[in-house]
Design a protein around this motif. Structure first.
Motif, short mmCIF file in Angstrom:
data_model
loop_
_atom_site.label_atom_id
_atom_site.label_comp_id
_atom_site.label_asym_id
_atom_site.label_seq_id
_atom_site.Cartn_x
_atom_site.Cartn_y
_atom_site.Cartn_z
N THR A 69 24.20 -69.31 -85.48
CA THR A 69 24.83 -69.77 -84.11
C THR A 69 25.56 -71.11 -84.08
N ALA A 70 26.61 -71.15 -84.00
CA ALA A 70 27.44 -72.47 -84.41
C ALA A 70 27.06 -73.67 -83.45
N ALA A 71 26.81 -73.17 -82.30
CA ALA A 71 26.11 -74.39 -81.31
C ALA A 71 25.15 -75.07 -81.53
N GLU A 72 24.28 -74.37 -82.66
CA GLU A 72 22.90 -74.80 -82.91
C GLU A 72 22.88 -75.22 -84.31
N ALA A 73 24.04 -74.95 -85.01
CA ALA A 73 23.88 -75.55 -86.65
C ALA A 73 24.40 -77.04 -86.71
N ALA B 146 25.40 -79.57 -81.88
CA ALA B 146 24.06 -80.08 -82.68
C ALA B 146 24.74 -80.39 -84.24
N CYS B 147 26.00 -80.19 -84.49
CA CYS B 147 26.77 -80.39 -85.78
C CYS B 147 26.79 -81.75 -86.32
N GLU B 148 26.39 -82.12 -87.19
CA GLU B 148 26.33 -83.18 -88.02
C GLU B 148 27.20 -83.36 -89.10
N LYS B 149 27.65 -82.32 -89.52
CA LYS B 149 28.90 -82.09 -90.75
C LYS B 149 29.74 -81.04 -90.40
N ASN C 110 26.73 -85.53 -82.21
CA ASN C 110 25.92 -85.84 -83.38
C ASN C 110 26.62 -85.83 -84.54
N LEU C 111 27.79 -85.85 -84.39
CA LEU C 111 28.94 -85.79 -85.88
C LEU C 111 28.66 -87.06 -86.58
N LYS C 112 28.34 -86.72 -87.85
CA LYS C 112 28.17 -87.79 -88.94
C LYS C 112 29.31 -87.81 -89.86
#
Length: 188
Positions: free
Chosen positions: A22-26, A50-53, A72-74
């Protein structure tokens, strides 16, 4: 017959089908090499909370947009697109630590100062021509790793050593330039 560009929503749905996630949780979402290519970043990306990358490399994107909800994007990978400026990147300035944006058409670095947490900037093979633009990187206190080869500013230096000396003098916070660690004489 011309193909319609892939939308971010379509690319996300395709990624979910292919990965079973699920993209929203990845935490890692890879939308690079879409066919037909993505031309516009849009609000569908903000659902990736939730995406960090996020990888959108090797598409036909011309500007940064649609990422405001990605708190959360790093790591943002936008290499090999048609991006002309960093406008729009400030919406992830609180979290972004790495920006991979090589092989685009960026000539100005206006707005880069918003990226206070940025540690890694890979922006080789763009169109930065002037030291005044390069000097904007002085406003990034956390920047440690910079790749800048292939920009006219780099190419116009008489040799690599001149480039490294000039760049290191201007950016005393970096520890690695163009993939090579920087060895500085100890302060006296």
């Amino acid at each position: 017959m011309s193909l319609k560009p892939t939308t971010c929503k379509e690319a996300i749905a395709r990624w979910e089908r292919e990965t079973g996630q699920t993209a929203a949780e990845a935490t890692v979402v890879e939308l690079q090499f879409q066919w037909p290519p993505i031309e516009k970043m849009d609000g569908a990306l903000s659902s990736l909370t939730a995406c960090e990358k996020l990888s959108l490399s090797s598409n036909m994107i011309d500007k940064i947009a649609g990422i405001a909800g990605m708190r959360n994007l790093k790591i943002l990978s936008l290499g090999r697109n048609n991006i002309k400026s960093l406008a729009g990147i400030e919406t992830v300035s609180e979290s972004l630590e790495e920006l991979w944006i090589s092989y685009n058409v960026i000539d100005k670095l206006r707005g880069v100062a918003a990226l206070r947490r940025l540690r890694v900037l890979y922006m080789s093979n763009n169109n930065v021509k002037e030291w005044v633009e390069f000097n904007r990187l002085q406003e990034l206190p956390q920047l440690r790793d910079l790749v800048f080869i292939g920009n006219p500013l780099y190419d116009n230096q008489p040799d690599v050593e001149t480039w490294r000396n000039q760049a290191c003098r201007r950016l005393d916070q970096i520890t690695k330039l163009d993939g090579i660690p920087i060895v500085r004489p100890d302060a006296e």
